[in-house]
Design a protein around this motif. Structure first.
Motif, PDB file in Angstrom:
ATOM      1  N   GLY A 205       0.820  -1.215   0.000  1.00  0.00           N
ATOM      2  CA  GLY A 205       0.000   0.000   0.000  1.00  0.00           C
ATOM      3  C   GLY A 205       0.846   1.253   0.000  1.00  0.00           C
ATOM      4  O   GLY A 205       0.515   2.212   0.699  1.00  0.00           O
TER       5      GLY A 205
ATOM      6  N   ARG B 162       0.517   8.995   0.647  1.00  0.00           N
ATOM      7  CA  ARG B 162      -0.491  10.037   0.755  1.00  0.00           C
ATOM      8  C   ARG B 162      -0.729  10.424   2.224  1.00  0.00           C
ATOM      9  O   ARG B 162      -0.852  11.609   2.552  1.00  0.00           O
ATOM     10  N   VAL B 163      -0.785   9.425   3.098  1.00  0.00           N
ATOM     11  CA  VAL B 163      -0.940   9.705   4.532  1.00  0.00           C
ATOM     12  C   VAL B 163       0.241  10.518   5.039  1.00  0.00           C
ATOM     13  O   VAL B 163       0.080  11.480   5.803  1.00  0.00           O
TER      14      VAL B 163
ATOM     15  N   ALA C 124       1.419   3.706  -2.138  1.00  0.00           N
ATOM     16  CA  ALA C 124       0.785   4.964  -2.550  1.00  0.00           C
ATOM     17  C   ALA C 124      -0.086   5.533  -1.445  1.00  0.00           C
ATOM     18  O   ALA C 124      -0.083   6.737  -1.186  1.00  0.00           O
ATOM     19  N   ARG C 125      -0.846   4.651  -0.768  1.00  0.00           N
ATOM     20  CA  ARG C 125      -1.714   5.122   0.309  1.00  0.00           C
ATOM     21  C   ARG C 125      -0.893   5.639   1.482  1.00  0.00           C
ATOM     22  O   ARG C 125      -1.200   6.688   2.056  1.00  0.00           O
ATOM     23  N   VAL C 126       0.174   4.910   1.821  1.00  0.00           N
ATOM     24  CA  VAL C 126       1.024   5.354   2.927  1.00  0.00           C
ATOM     25  C   VAL C 126       1.694   6.682   2.585  1.00  0.00           C
ATOM     26  O   VAL C 126       1.825   7.569   3.432  1.00  0.00           O
TER      27      VAL C 126
END
Length: 656
Positions: free
Chosen positions: A432, A438-439, A434-436
Motif C-alpha cells: 500500500g 499520501r498519509v 501509494a496510500r502510505v
C-alpha cells in the motif's frame, strides 16, 4: 535553488515555500506595515551598529549609553559580548554615519533578520538535496532512497524537498519575527550559518570539491563569530569529519580544519581582549548585575557564571515537554502554557514564557528522530558525527540559567541534518505504498500548518502583549464570535497574586465594585509576575496639567493624606520631590526657561510606578507608588481628560 531551472519541480517547490514563508515573516516583523521596514526598532537594535562604529575607530569598547544594563563594565570601559561578524557586515553603514549622518543606526535589524530567514530557508533546500546525493550511491540497493527509484530532481520529489524547507520555515525560526532585537537577529544568523556549514561539509564528503570545502570553512568561521556556542559545536563535528578525509582530500580537509581553528582563535582573542578570559563572561561585571543586588548574589552562588549542569533537569524537561502551549478563545487562539518548573539543585536566574521543541518544532523533531534512527541503522558515521556536533552546539543552551523561547533555535542544527536525511531518503516498500505516501504527505502538511500557526501566534503574543490596541482587537473579535462573559478578564484584587501571563485585570473604584456605575481606573495585563498598564484613566491613576514654578519656593502639585509631590525651582532648574511617609525621593534636575510647565503625574499602586514627565522628559521615577488616591493641589491646573465612556476599561467592564 534561485537559478532559473523550470524543469526542476523540487527547486520550484522550495522557492515557492521560501517566498511564502518570507512574506509571512516580513509581515509579522513589520507588524503588517511593510513600509516600517527601516523604522527605528528601539532598545538593542543598534548594538551591532555601535560595535561597527567602534571598530572603525579601532576600539572594542562602546559608548555606555547604547547597551545600558546589557553592557559589561571592565576597567572603566563598556563592552558588548556579541560576536563581531554582524558588526563587520554593518561597517559600510557605520562609515556612512561617520562621514554624513548616522541615519542607519537601529534601523537595519529587520532587514538583516529577513535576509537571514531567506538564507536559512535556502540552506535548508541545499541541505536536503546534499543529503540525498550523499546517500544515493551508498543506499541505492536498499530501496531506502528516492535516488534509487528515480523521479523528479534525481529522485527527490518536490513534496519531499518542499516539505523539508517548509518544516524549517515553520519552526521556531519563524517565531523570531516576533521581536526585533539583537538577540533574535543573532539566533537567526547563527542557525543560517550552521545550516550552510552542514551543506558544505556533507557536500565535501559526498563529492569532494574545493567549493564545498570553502563553503563549509567560511560558514563555520561565520557561525563561531556570530554565536560562539553554535559555531563551536558545528566546528567540532566538521573538524572530525575533515580528519577522516585527511589522507584522500588533504587540501580540502586542511581548509575546513584551518577555518575551525581560525574561527575559534579569533573568538578567543576578541573575548580575551574584552574580558580577560578565553571563553567566559564576567557576569558580575555586567551593569545589570552591578545595579541589581539579587542578580549579583545569584551569580556569586553560581561561581560567577551563566552556565551550570545543575540547570539541566529544568531545561531538558521543559524544552521537550508536550504541554508548553495552550488553546484559548482570544486571537490568535494559542498562548504559552505553564512556565518551566525549577527542578535543579540551584534556582534558575530567570524563567520566561517558552514553548518546546515538541510543540513548536513538531515536524522537525519527529523527522529528526526518524532520520537519526535511519542513520544509526545504516551506521552512517559521517552524518552522525555532524549530528553530535549539532548536539554540542545545543549544550550551552541547556546549561544556561535562563529559560527563553528563542533558545529553541539553538537546537535546530542537531535536528536539521537527520531530518533532511529522513525527508530525502526514507521511503516505504509495502503493497500500500501509494496510500502510505499520501498519509505521510497529509501528516507533513498538517504539521507545517501547526508549526506556522503556533510560532506566529507566539510571535504575536511576544510582540503585542503590552500593546493596548492588540488587547482591544482581541476582545472585539471575541465579542463578535462568542459574546459575554469575556475570557481571561478579571477585576484586580491587591490581595490576590498576579495571574498568569496574558490575563487582563480592570482596576475599579472600590466604592462601587460590581455595579455598572463603578469608576474605571485602569487596565492591566499580567506579564511575568507583574501587572503592566495598558490604560490609565485620566484623573484616577494619571493627572496632566499646568503649574507655574516659583524660584526658590516648593510648589505643591498633587498629593494625598500622607504624601505630596512638590516642584522646586532654582537657577533655571526644576527638581521634583516626592514625600511619602518617612521617605523623600528627588528626581534629576530639568532645565527650565521660566513660565508655566506642563506636567503629567502618574501614581499607580497596581503597577508599582510613580513618575513625573515634563514635556516628555522624565523628572522623577519610583518603583513604589502611594496607595492613597491622588488629588491635585490648587496650584496645579488639571487638563480635561478623555471621556470615561470611550475608554478600553469601560468597554471591557461591560464584558465582565
Amino acid at each position: 535553488m534561485w537559478r532559473r531551472t523550470p524543469a526542476d519541480p523540487a527547486a520550484r517547490a522550495a522557492r515557492i515555500v521560501t517566498i511564502a514563508a518570507t512574506v509571512l515573516f516580513t509581515l509579522v516583523i513589520c507588524r503588517l506595515r511593510p513600509w516600517n521596514l527601516f523604522a527605528d526598532a528601539g532598545f538593542s537594535n543598534d548594538f551591532y551598529d555601535e560595535q561597527a562604529r567602534s571598530l572603525l575607530r579601532l576600539r572594542l569598547s562602546v559608548r555606555p549609553e547604547v547597551p545600558g544594563p546589557e553592557g559589561f563594565l571592565i576597567d572603566g570601559r563598556t563592552y558588548l559580548y556579541y560576536g563581531p561578524l554582524l558588526a563587520l557586515a554593518r561597517l559600510p553603514f557605520a562609515l556612512f554615519g561617520l562621514v554624513f549622518t548616522d541615519v542607519f543606526a537601529g534601523r537595519l535589524t529587520r532587514l538583516s533578520m529577513i535576509i537571514g530567514f531567506v538564507v536559512l530557508c535556502t540552506g535548508s533546500y541545499h541541505l536536503v538535496e546534499t543529503a540525498r546525493r550523499w546517500a544515493a550511491p551508498k543506499w541505492a540497493t536498499t530501496g531506502w532512497t528516492g535516488g534509487a527509484t528515480g523521479g523528479a530532481s534525481d529522485g527527490a520529489s518536490s513534496w519531499r524537498v518542499g516539505g523539508f524547507v517548509a518544516a524549517i520555515a515553520a519552526s521556531p525560526a519563524l517565531y523570531l519575527a516576533g521581536w526585533v532585537s539583537v538577540y533574535h537577529e543573532t539566533e537567526l544568523w547563527a542557525a543560517a550559518f550552521a545550516t550552510w556549514a552542514l551543506v558544505g561539509i556533507i557536500g565535501m564528503h559526498a563529492d569532494p570539491s574545493r567549493r564545498s570545502a570553502v563553503l563549509a570553512a567560511a560558514c563555520i568561521a561565520a557561525a563561531i563569530l556570530t554565536r560562539a556556542p553554535v559555531g563551536i559545536g558545528i566546528a567540532t563535528g566538521a573538524g572530525i569529519v575533515a580528519l577522516t578525509m585527511w589522507r584522500r582530500e588533504r587540501t580540502n580537509a586542511t581548509i575546513v580544519i584551518g577555518a575551525c581553528i581560525a574561527g575559534f582563535a579569533t573568538h578567543v582573542a576578541v573575548n580575551f581582549a574584552k574580558f580577560g578570559s578565553a571563553l567566559d563572561l564576567p557576569a558580575e561585571r555586567q551593569l545589570l548585575s552591578i545595579n541589581v543586588p539579587e542578580r549579583a548574589a545569584w551569580f556569586a552562588g553560581n561561581h560567577g557564571s551563566f552556565f551550570s549542569l545543575r540547570f539541566l533537569p529544568t531545561t531538558v524537561v521543559h524544552y521537550l515537554r508536550p504541554d508548553t502551549v495552550r488553546f484559548e478563545r482570544l486571537v490568535p487562539f494559542i498562548r504559552y502554557g505553564p512556565l518551566a518548573t525549577d527542578r535543579g539543585s540551584y534556582p534558575m536566574e530567570a524563567i520566561t514564557p517558552a514553548a518546546s521543541l515538541t510543540t513548536t518544532a513538531t515536524l522537525v523533531l519527529a523527522a529528526g528522530l526518524l532520520g537519526a534512527a535511519a542513520l544509526l541503522a545504516r551506521r552512517a558515521w559521517i552524518p552522525l558525527t555532524l549530528v553530535v556536533g549539532g548536539a554540542v552546539a545545543a549544550v550551552p543552551t541547556f546549561t544556561i540559567g535562563f529559560v527563553a523561547n528563542r533558545y529553541l533555535v539553538d537546537m535546530l542544527p542537531m535536528l536539521m541534518l537527520p531530518a533532511a536525511f529522513a525527508f530525502a531518503t526514507i521511503s516505504v516498500r509495502t503493497e500500500g505504498r501509494a496510500r502510505v505516501r499520501r498519509v505521510g504527505q497529509i501528516v507533513v502538511i498538517v504539521l507545517v500548518v501547526w508549526g506556522t500557526w503556533s510560532n506566529v501566534a507566539l510571535a504575536l503574543w511576544t510582540q503585542n502583549l503590552k500593546e493596548p490596541g492588540f488587547t482591544e482587537m482581541r476582545y472585539r473579535i471575541d465579542d463578535v464570535l462568542f459574546g459575554n462573559p469575556a475570557p481571561s478578564l478579571i477585576v484586580h484584587d491587591p490581595l490576590v497574586p498576579v495571574a498568569r501571563d496574558g490575563v487582563v485585570a480592570l482596576s475599579l473604584g472600590a466604592e462601587a465594585v460590581g455595579t455598572a456605575a463603578v469608576a474605571c481606573q485602569g487596565v492591566y495585563i499580567a506579564e511575568q509576575g507583574r501587572w503592566v498598564p495598558l490604560e490609565r484613566t485620566e484623573g484616577a491613576r494619571s493627572l496632566s496639567g499646568t503649574v507655574l514654578p516659583v524660584d526658590g519656593t516648593d510648589v505643591p502639585i498633587v498629593g494625598g493624606e500622607s504624601w505630596s509631590l512638590v516642584v522646586g525651582a532654582n537657577g533655571g532648574r526644576l527638581v521634583f520631590a516626592l514625600s511619602d511617609g518617612d521617605r523623600v525621593i528627588e528626581g534629576e534636575p530639568i532645565d527650565w526657561g521660566g513660565g508655566p510647565v506642563h506636567a503629567r503625574v502618574v501614581a499607580d499602586p497596581v503597577a508599582n510606578e510613580f513618575f513625573v514627565q515634563v514635556d516628555g522628559t522624565l523628572g522623577l521615577f519610583s518603583f513604589t507608588a502611594p496607595t492613597e488616591p491622588m488629588l491635585p493641589f490648587g496650584d496645579f491646573i488639571v487638563a480635561e481628560g478623555n471621556p470615561a465612556g470611550d475608554s478600553l476599561c469601560r468597554r471591557l467592564q461591560a464584558r465582565l
